[in-house]
Design a protein around this motif. Structure first.
Motif, short mmCIF file in Angstrom:
data_model
loop_
_atom_site.label_atom_id
_atom_site.label_comp_id
_atom_site.label_asym_id
_atom_site.label_seq_id
_atom_site.Cartn_x
_atom_site.Cartn_y
_atom_site.Cartn_z
N PHE A 122 0.84 -1.21 0.00
CA PHE A 122 0.00 0.00 0.00
C PHE A 122 0.87 1.25 0.00
CE2 PHE A 122 -2.01 3.43 2.37
CZ PHE A 122 -3.22 3.57 1.72
N LEU A 123 1.84 1.31 0.90
CA LEU A 123 2.67 2.52 1.02
C LEU A 123 3.57 2.73 -0.19
CD1 LEU A 123 3.58 2.37 4.80
CD2 LEU A 123 2.04 3.99 3.66
N ILE A 124 4.18 1.68 -0.70
CA ILE A 124 5.07 1.83 -1.85
C ILE A 124 4.28 2.20 -3.10
CG2 ILE A 124 6.63 0.59 -3.41
CD1 ILE A 124 7.80 -0.74 -0.88
N VAL A 125 3.16 1.55 -3.32
CA VAL A 125 2.34 1.87 -4.49
C VAL A 125 1.77 3.28 -4.38
CG1 VAL A 125 0.27 1.22 -5.79
CG2 VAL A 125 1.89 -0.54 -5.08
N TRP A 126 1.39 3.70 -3.17
CA TRP A 126 0.93 5.08 -2.96
C TRP A 126 2.01 6.06 -3.40
CZ3 TRP A 126 -1.84 9.27 -2.23
CH2 TRP A 126 -1.34 10.35 -1.52
N LEU A 127 3.25 5.83 -2.98
CA LEU A 127 4.34 6.73 -3.34
C LEU A 127 4.61 6.74 -4.84
CD1 LEU A 127 6.74 6.06 -0.33
CD2 LEU A 127 5.39 8.14 -0.78
N VAL A 128 4.54 5.57 -5.46
CA VAL A 128 4.73 5.49 -6.91
C VAL A 128 3.63 6.26 -7.63
CG1 VAL A 128 4.68 3.90 -8.89
CG2 VAL A 128 6.06 3.35 -6.88
N ARG A 129 2.41 6.07 -7.20
CA ARG A 129 1.29 6.76 -7.86
C ARG A 129 1.33 8.26 -7.60
NH1 ARG A 129 -3.15 1.92 -6.90
NH2 ARG A 129 -2.33 0.64 -8.61
N LEU A 130 1.68 8.65 -6.41
CA LEU A 130 1.75 10.07 -6.07
C LEU A 130 2.84 10.78 -6.87
CD1 LEU A 130 0.89 12.44 -4.15
CD2 LEU A 130 2.69 11.63 -2.60
N ASN A 131 4.00 10.14 -7.00
CA ASN A 131 5.16 10.80 -7.59
C ASN A 131 5.44 10.48 -9.05
OD1 ASN A 131 6.17 12.26 -5.20
ND2 ASN A 131 6.31 10.20 -4.37
N LEU A 132 4.92 9.37 -9.56
CA LEU A 132 5.19 8.99 -10.95
C LEU A 132 3.93 8.93 -11.81
CD1 LEU A 132 7.85 6.19 -10.37
CD2 LEU A 132 8.25 8.55 -11.06
N VAL A 133 2.94 8.17 -11.36
CA VAL A 133 1.74 7.98 -12.17
C VAL A 133 0.95 9.28 -12.29
CG1 VAL A 133 -0.43 6.72 -12.41
CG2 VAL A 133 1.61 5.54 -11.55
N PHE A 134 0.71 9.92 -11.17
CA PHE A 134 -0.04 11.17 -11.15
C PHE A 134 0.91 12.30 -10.75
CE2 PHE A 134 -3.33 7.94 -10.36
CZ PHE A 134 -4.27 8.29 -11.32
N GLN A 135 1.87 12.58 -11.61
CA GLN A 135 2.84 13.63 -11.33
C GLN A 135 2.14 14.99 -11.27
OE1 GLN A 135 6.17 13.68 -14.01
NE2 GLN A 135 6.30 11.46 -14.04
N PRO A 136 2.61 15.86 -10.38
CA PRO A 136 2.05 17.22 -10.36
C PRO A 136 2.27 17.88 -11.72
CG PRO A 136 3.53 16.86 -8.49
CD PRO A 136 3.66 15.67 -9.40
N GLN A 137 1.27 18.60 -12.18
CA GLN A 137 1.36 19.27 -13.47
C GLN A 137 2.18 20.56 -13.40
OE1 GLN A 137 0.19 17.62 -16.18
NE2 GLN A 137 -0.30 16.03 -14.69
N HIS A 138 2.06 21.28 -12.27
CA HIS A 138 2.74 22.57 -12.13
C HIS A 138 3.27 22.73 -10.72
CE1 HIS A 138 0.96 23.64 -15.95
NE2 HIS A 138 -0.20 23.28 -15.47
N GLY A 139 4.57 22.70 -10.57
CA GLY A 139 5.17 22.96 -9.27
C GLY A 139 4.94 21.86 -8.26
N PRO A 140 5.48 22.03 -7.06
CA PRO A 140 5.34 21.01 -6.02
C PRO A 140 3.91 20.93 -5.51
CG PRO A 140 6.49 22.93 -5.16
CD PRO A 140 6.29 23.16 -6.64
N ASP A 141 3.53 19.74 -5.12
CA ASP A 141 2.19 19.50 -4.57
C ASP A 141 2.24 19.57 -3.06
OD1 ASP A 141 -0.49 18.68 -4.30
OD2 ASP A 141 0.12 16.59 -4.14
N ARG A 142 1.36 20.31 -2.48
CA ARG A 142 1.34 20.47 -1.02
C ARG A 142 0.05 19.90 -0.40
NH1 ARG A 142 6.26 21.96 -0.82
NH2 ARG A 142 6.90 23.96 -1.60
N SER A 143 -0.71 19.10 -1.20
CA SER A 143 -2.00 18.61 -0.69
C SER A 143 -1.91 17.27 -0.01
CB SER A 143 -3.01 18.54 -1.85
OG SER A 143 -2.58 17.61 -2.80
N GLY A 144 -0.70 16.67 0.02
CA GLY A 144 -0.34 15.48 0.70
C GLY A 144 -1.28 14.48 1.03
#
Length: 144
Positions: A122-144
């Motif tokens: 769960f945690l590893i896939v969450w990080l992959v999806r957060l940072n690779l699959v659904f990359q922020p479109q503009h600037g850093p994401d702060r919605s964590g």
């Protein structure tokens, strides 16, 4: 009313919404597996179909509720994002299988290993999806 306000506040967090997506995928996965298996389908095939259906549900909730601000535009970009989502699901499946297999070979209870594997996956896939699959479109994401 306080419970409703607390729930609304909780689901403002992207991680909480991701937990909801994961739970919905798990319900579809297990429900489909149990239904198909009880109808006489071979367990392995029923499990694979359940996993696939759960992954589709997870995509639907993730793309619309968890990461709507990061959803790629329709067409090839969206298809690529969906493919990466599928690869991340396979990563989670592989992690789970490796952890349970290794723990079982080492003499640990596979049921407890499955619980550990679920948390790690769960945690590893969450990080992959957060940072690779659904990359922020503009600037850093702060919605964590």
């Amino acid at each position: 009313m306080a419970l409703k306000a607390l729930a609304a506040r909780f689901f403002r967090w992207r991680f909480a919404r991701y937990m909801l997506a994961s739970a919905s995928g798990t319900v579809i996965d297990l429900g489909s597996f149990l239904l198909l298996y009880s109808a006489g389908m071979v367990a392995g095939i029923a499990a694979a179909i359940g996993y696939a259906l759960g992954t589709i549900m997870h995509w639907l909730v993730s793309s619309r509720v968890v990461f709507p601000d990061r959803l790629a535009e329709a067409g090839l970009k969206r298809g690529g994002q969906q493919a990466m989502f599928g690869v991340s699901a396979i990563l989670g499946l592989g992690l789970t299988a490796a952890i349970v297999t290794g723990a079982d070979a080492a003499g640990f209870d596979p049921r407890l290993a499955k619980l550990v594997a679920m948390a790690v996956s769960f945690l590893i896939v969450w990080l992959v999806r957060l940072n690779l699959v659904f990359q922020p479109q503009h600037g850093p994401d702060r919605s964590g």
